[in-house]
Every structure is written in C-alpha cells, then in structure tokens.
Design a protein around this motif. Structure first.
Motif, PDB file in Angstrom:
ATOM      1  N   THR A 137       9.163  -9.063  -0.360  1.00 45.39           N
ATOM      2  CA  THR A 137      10.234 -10.041  -0.155  1.00 45.39           C
ATOM      3  C   THR A 137       9.672 -11.312   0.475  1.00 45.39           C
ATOM      4  N   ASP A 138       8.525 -11.198   1.114  1.00 50.25           N
ATOM      5  CA  ASP A 138       7.901 -12.349   1.752  1.00 50.25           C
ATOM      6  C   ASP A 138       7.269 -13.232   0.662  1.00 50.25           C
ATOM      7  N   PRO A 139       7.730 -14.499   0.551  1.00 50.00           N
ATOM      8  CA  PRO A 139       7.243 -15.331  -0.555  1.00 50.00           C
ATOM      9  C   PRO A 139       5.744 -15.640  -0.490  1.00 50.00           C
ATOM     10  N   GLY A 140       5.127 -15.446   0.672  1.00 50.17           N
ATOM     11  CA  GLY A 140       3.696 -15.761   0.803  1.00 50.17           C
ATOM     12  C   GLY A 140       2.774 -14.660   0.303  1.00 50.17           C
ATOM     13  N   ILE A 141       3.314 -13.500  -0.023  1.00 49.90           N
ATOM     14  CA  ILE A 141       2.453 -12.369  -0.398  1.00 49.90           C
ATOM     15  C   ILE A 141       2.286 -12.319  -1.921  1.00 49.90           C
ATOM     16  N   PRO A 142       1.043 -12.237  -2.407  1.00 45.37           N
ATOM     17  CA  PRO A 142       0.858 -12.199  -3.867  1.00 45.37           C
ATOM     18  C   PRO A 142       1.400 -10.902  -4.473  1.00 45.37           C
ATOM     19  N   HIS A 143       1.980 -11.014  -5.654  1.00 46.61           N
ATOM     20  CA  HIS A 143       2.477  -9.833  -6.364  1.00 46.61           C
ATOM     21  C   HIS A 143       1.404  -9.244  -7.261  1.00 46.61           C
ATOM     22  N   SER A 144       0.452 -10.108  -7.635  1.00 52.85           N
ATOM     23  CA  SER A 144      -0.575  -9.662  -8.585  1.00 52.85           C
ATOM     24  C   SER A 144      -1.931 -10.159  -8.109  1.00 52.85           C
ATOM     25  N   ILE A 145      -2.964  -9.382  -8.402  1.00 53.09           N
ATOM     26  CA  ILE A 145      -4.313  -9.848  -8.053  1.00 53.09           C
ATOM     27  C   ILE A 145      -4.694 -11.066  -8.900  1.00 53.09           C
ATOM     28  N   TYR A 146      -4.027 -11.217 -10.053  1.00 55.30           N
ATOM     29  CA  TYR A 146      -4.368 -12.356 -10.920  1.00 55.30           C
ATOM     30  C   TYR A 146      -3.812 -13.674 -10.391  1.00 55.30           C
ATOM     31  N   LEU A 172      -7.124 -11.158  -0.241  1.00 53.53           N
ATOM     32  CA  LEU A 172      -7.429 -10.654  -1.593  1.00 53.53           C
ATOM     33  C   LEU A 172      -8.577 -11.450  -2.226  1.00 53.53           C
ATOM     34  N   ARG A 173      -8.608 -12.740  -1.922  1.00 52.50           N
ATOM     35  CA  ARG A 173      -9.674 -13.596  -2.472  1.00 52.50           C
ATOM     36  C   ARG A 173     -11.046 -13.095  -2.020  1.00 52.50           C
ATOM     37  N   LYS A 174     -11.137 -12.625  -0.781  1.00 49.57           N
ATOM     38  CA  LYS A 174     -12.424 -12.109  -0.284  1.00 49.57           C
ATOM     39  C   LYS A 174     -12.898 -10.936  -1.136  1.00 49.57           C
ATOM     40  N   TRP A 175     -11.934 -10.098  -1.540  1.00 52.10           N
ATOM     41  CA  TRP A 175     -12.289  -8.946  -2.367  1.00 52.10           C
ATOM     42  C   TRP A 175     -12.728  -9.377  -3.760  1.00 52.10           C
ATOM     43  N   VAL A 176     -12.043 -10.373  -4.299  1.00 53.86           N
ATOM     44  CA  VAL A 176     -12.405 -10.864  -5.638  1.00 53.86           C
ATOM     45  C   VAL A 176     -13.809 -11.476  -5.592  1.00 53.86           C
ATOM     46  N   ASP A 177     -14.069 -12.271  -4.556  1.00 54.17           N
ATOM     47  CA  ASP A 177     -15.400 -12.891  -4.427  1.00 54.17           C
ATOM     48  C   ASP A 177     -16.472 -11.817  -4.248  1.00 54.17           C
ATOM     49  N   PHE A 178     -16.144 -10.811  -3.451  1.00 48.70           N
ATOM     50  CA  PHE A 178     -17.092  -9.713  -3.210  1.00 48.70           C
ATOM     51  C   PHE A 178     -17.400  -8.988  -4.530  1.00 48.70           C
ATOM     52  N   ALA A 179     -16.354  -8.701  -5.298  1.00 50.79           N
ATOM     53  CA  ALA A 179     -16.549  -7.992  -6.573  1.00 50.79           C
ATOM     54  C   ALA A 179     -17.399  -8.828  -7.521  1.00 50.79           C
ATOM     55  N   LYS A 180     -17.167 -10.134  -7.540  1.00 47.17           N
ATOM     56  CA  LYS A 180     -17.964 -11.015  -8.416  1.00 47.17           C
ATOM     57  C   LYS A 180     -19.425 -10.972  -8.002  1.00 47.17           C
ATOM     58  N   ASP A 181     -19.612 -11.047  -6.705  1.00 45.97           N
ATOM     59  CA  ASP A 181     -20.957 -11.068  -6.163  1.00 45.97           C
ATOM     60  C   ASP A 181     -21.716  -9.777  -6.486  1.00 45.97           C
ATOM     61  N   ASN A 239       0.793  -1.224   0.000  1.00 50.92           N
ATOM     62  CA  ASN A 239       0.000   0.000   0.000  1.00 50.92           C
ATOM     63  C   ASN A 239       0.831   1.284   0.000  1.00 50.92           C
ATOM     64  N   ASN A 240       0.361   2.207  -0.788  1.00 56.71           N
ATOM     65  CA  ASN A 240       0.784   3.594  -0.684  1.00 56.71           C
ATOM     66  C   ASN A 240      -0.385   4.336  -0.052  1.00 56.71           C
ATOM     67  N   PRO A 241      -0.280   4.910   1.122  1.00 56.35           N
ATOM     68  CA  PRO A 241       0.946   5.283   1.816  1.00 56.35           C
ATOM     69  C   PRO A 241       1.390   4.370   2.964  1.00 56.35           C
ATOM     70  N   THR A 242       0.587   3.385   3.382  1.00 55.17           N
ATOM     71  CA  THR A 242       0.897   2.737   4.675  1.00 55.17           C
ATOM     72  C   THR A 242       2.014   1.703   4.604  1.00 55.17           C
ATOM     73  N   GLY A 243       2.296   1.185   3.408  1.00 56.63           N
ATOM     74  CA  GLY A 243       3.307   0.131   3.292  1.00 56.63           C
ATOM     75  C   GLY A 243       2.780  -1.234   3.700  1.00 56.63           C
ATOM     76  N   ALA A 244       1.487  -1.322   4.055  1.00 58.60           N
ATOM     77  CA  ALA A 244       0.913  -2.612   4.462  1.00 58.60           C
ATOM     78  C   ALA A 244       0.778  -3.535   3.248  1.00 58.60           C
ATOM     79  N   THR A 245       0.751  -4.839   3.503  1.00 55.48           N
ATOM     80  CA  THR A 245       0.579  -5.800   2.405  1.00 55.48           C
ATOM     81  C   THR A 245      -0.682  -6.620   2.658  1.00 55.48           C
ATOM     82  N   ILE A 246      -1.109  -7.336   1.612  1.00 55.20           N
ATOM     83  CA  ILE A 246      -2.339  -8.125   1.711  1.00 55.20           C
ATOM     84  C   ILE A 246      -2.006  -9.575   1.365  1.00 55.20           C
ATOM     85  N   THR A 247      -2.644 -10.514   2.058  1.00 55.26           N
ATOM     86  CA  THR A 247      -2.380 -11.930   1.760  1.00 55.26           C
ATOM     87  C   THR A 247      -3.309 -12.390   0.622  1.00 55.26           C
TER      88      THR A 247
END
Ligand code: MLT
Length: 407
Positions: free
Chosen positions: A222-231, A197-206, A185-193
């Motif tokens: 740098t954390d391998p568990g964090i997605p780089h792309s929403i796809y 992110l899947r919850k957001w995709v499901d919500f958008a579909k719905d 995130n800009n500005p917080t620097g927070a990341t999403i798992t």
C-alpha cells in the motif's frame, strides 16, 4: 531394481504445511468440540471476484458449444491474458516487460520449484533465512546440497534475515550464482525499497548471477514508495526472473493461475562461458512439460484486469489488510515484537520461546493455528507467523482467544 533419488532422503519427512495440517487434525480428533481458527497456511477464504465468476461461467459456456469450443491452448498462456498482465502489472509501472516474456502457469509454487531445472548442478545458491521452503527443498531434491545439519543444508549460502537488518539480508560475502528473494516477504512480511533492490541487481550483474524474485504478495503493497516488481529497477531485465500469482491477489488458491516473467534479455552461461537465453530454455521446458492453464481459468484471471475487476480485487486485498492490521495491533498490544501486516498479509511475531512450543500452546489454549517460524529456517526459531487470510469475524475471535490465552 528400481533405485531412488537418494537426495529425497535428505528432506524432512513431510512438507511444512502438511506437517502442520497433520498436527491440527490430530488435535481436532482428540478435541472434537474445540473450535479451531486457522491462521496458518496463507489460504484465502473470500470467494472469487464476481467479474472472474462471470468470465469463468461464460468461458465454460463457450466450451460447451462446438463453434466456440477450445482444445489445447498455447502452452505459454493465451495472449489476451499475457497482454493484460504486461500492460497492467508492468508497463503501467514503467517496467519494460512484454507479453512474449510472460509464461502463464498453474502456480508460483510450481514455478519457483521447477525453475531450478534450468541451472547447472554445481551452482552456488543463496537463500534467505527464514525462507519459503520450496526454494530450498527443490534444490535438495535436485542434489545441489549436502545433508541437513542444525536446520541448514550443507552447500547452501544462508542469508540471515533478522530484526537487526530489518529482515533484509546483507549481500553475500562469498560468490553466489543464484539468489532467491521474496518481497513482500513470506514469511516475515517485510518489504524492500527500490534502493535496496538496486544493490541486489548490481550485485547480480557484477557476479553474472541470477535473482529469482518472488513477488506473489505484491498486491498487498500500500506504500507508494515500495516497488511491486524487480523490473522497476534499471538493469533487472538482464539478471532477474519474477514470479507472480493470482492466488493471494484474486482468491485463486483453489482455481490455480500464476505467471512467471523471463525477460528475453535474461542470461545464463554455458560451461564455455557463452551466454544462453533463459527465456528460450524456460520456453522449451514449459512447452515440453506443461500444457497450459485451462481456458476458463485464464478468462477468470484476465477479468481481474477490467476496471470493475481491479476494484473488486482491491476490495479483497483491503479486506485481508484490515485483518492484518487487527492482528498486528492486538499482538503488539500484548507486548510482542512483530513485523509485517502492513504491506503484507503475514505478521511475523517474536514469541520469545521455541516456535513449535508456542504453536502448540496457541493451539491448545486458544484453538488458533499459526505457523511456527522454525519451519522456515533457523532464523525463524523463536518466531511464529500469523496469516491474515480468514474471515474478519474469525480473526477478531482469534484475537480475543489469544488475548485470553497470552494476555
Ligand atoms: C504460505 O502459507 O506460506 C503459502 O500459502 C504457501 C504457498 O503459497 O504455497
């Protein structure tokens, strides 16, 4: 009489970073001997990777010779670059994105600002708070909001991002059609798992909604568990457009190259409910209003995907991440709560006072320029953002000065 777009009158007089630049230059002119260290706007300081410089030079040479000269290029971008992006940034991560779905442009700021032209005037828009101001201001300019009161525009759905929710907003509890998300995130620097992110995709579909996913800072993950792309999330191809940039990744802030991914399966809806390809619409918009990024710049960008280029880009990112770690550790040791700075070049600090007052205090007492959190929205009140984009020695000096001023 030439009338104006009155929606502009709802905006703050100047854009956040222009406002800060004016304040800093006013301060510098009254304190000409004071050294100023800029950790405000996220602007890179290291030179382009050597592979890009070589490719740039070679492409300029091609332009100087009639046999290899090129005029207008393809509006969507040269295939050599789009294929490299699709293969390296998506297919290599298991994301099903093809070169035809990529639109090369001169910046993620322009693309995240312009994309709203595709949507109806009445859509309900959800934005995080704090937020990259471009998402909000461009919708204000387009007349999709009322006036601004208490740092918020009427008509927008603000999604609070606070320490309590880890700076990841809750799903809106009202219907929305367009959702802006930015991670890291800009500005917080927070990341999403991926699960979040899947919850957001499901919500958008719905909701038959669309997510605009700004991934301009993905290279800092740098954390391998964090997605780089929403796809990387299943189903996102139907409901998400993604924005990326070479600016922060490969030092292109002054060179200008970015891209937007609009999958062919991504849909909007006509007034009669009939589905409409957003890819076709963005293609129409791009080819009407844009003539492509220059050939040498696209060559310079494509060079970052060569094995040597990837190594050089990694070194750039690691350099800024070392700065980020230094800032985060120093600020934390001074007793301030902060997030970011691990998978992100931004450190979001709870200054526990009015963020413009903190900005002024930092500038006056240490000569360090930060970004006041309030400039990103109401939830940014009390916070400041420090950017890791600068020379390491200057970052160390800035931290010494901050320690002397605040410690
Ligand atoms: C920032 O500092 O937030 C960014 O540099 C803004 C941008 O990329 O336009």
């Amino acid at each position: 009489m030439i009338t104006i777009n009155e929606h502009y009158l709802k905006l703050e007089a100047s854009y956040l970073f222009s406002n800060i630049a004016k304040r800093v230059s006013a301060y510098q002119s009254t304190n000409p001997d004071k050294e100023i260290i800029k950790l405000g706007i996220g602007d890179v300081t290291l030179p382009l990777p050597p592979v890009s410089v070589q490719a740039f030079h070679a492409a300029v040479d091609e332009m100087s010779n009639e046999a290899t000269f090129r005029g207008y290029g393809p509006e969507q971008g040269y295939l050599f670059l789009r294929e490299a992006i699709a293969a390296n940034d998506y297919q290599a991560r298991g994301a099903d994105i093809s070169a035809e779905e990529i639109f090369v442009s001169d910046g993620a700021k322009c693309d995240t600002g312009n994309i709203q032209e595709l949507f109806g005037p009445e859509i309900r828009i959800a934005v995080p708070d704090p937020v990259y101001p471009v998402y909000v201001d461009t919708n204000v300019m387009a007349g999709r909001t009322g006036s601004c009161r208490d740092q918020r525009y009427d008509g927008l759905v603000y999604m609070d991002c606070t320490a309590d929710n880890g700076f990841i907003p809750e799903l809106p509890n009202v219907p929305v059609d367009l959702i802006y998300l930015c991670y890291p995130n800009n500005p917080t620097g927070a990341t999403i798992t991926g699960d979040q992110l899947r919850k957001w995709v499901d919500f958008a579909k719905d909701q038959k909604a669309l997510i605009l996913f700004d991934a301009a800072y993905e290279a800092f993950i740098t954390d391998p568990g964090i997605p780089h792309s929403i796809y990387e999330v299943e189903g996102a191809r139907e409901v998400a457009i993604e924005f990326r940039s070479f600016s922060k990744t490969a030092g292109f802030t002054g060179t200008r190259c970015a891209y937007t991914v609009v999958p062919k399966t991504c849909l909007g809806y006509r007034a009669d409910g009939k589905a409409q390809s957003l890819h076709d619409m963005w293609h129409r918009r791009h080819s009407t209003k844009f003539n492509g990024v220059s050939y040498p710049v696209q060559k310079a960008a494509a060079a970052t995907y060569s094995p040597e280029g990837r190594k050089q880009v990694r070194e750039l990112i690691d350099y800024y991440l070392r700065n980020a770690r230094t800032i985060r550790n120093e600020i934390a040791s001074l007793g301030y709560d902060c997030v970011g700075g691990i998978n992100s070049p931004y450190i979001w600090i709870n200054g526990r006072e009015d963020s413009w007052a903190f900005f002024d205090r930092l500038l006056e007492n240490s000569g360090v320029v930060c970004t006041p959190g309030a400039g990103f929205g109401k939830c940014g009140d009390g916070f400041i953002r420090i950017s890791a984009f600068n020379n390491y020695t200057k970052v160390q000096l800035a931290m010494e000065k901050i320690r002397a001023a605040l410690g």
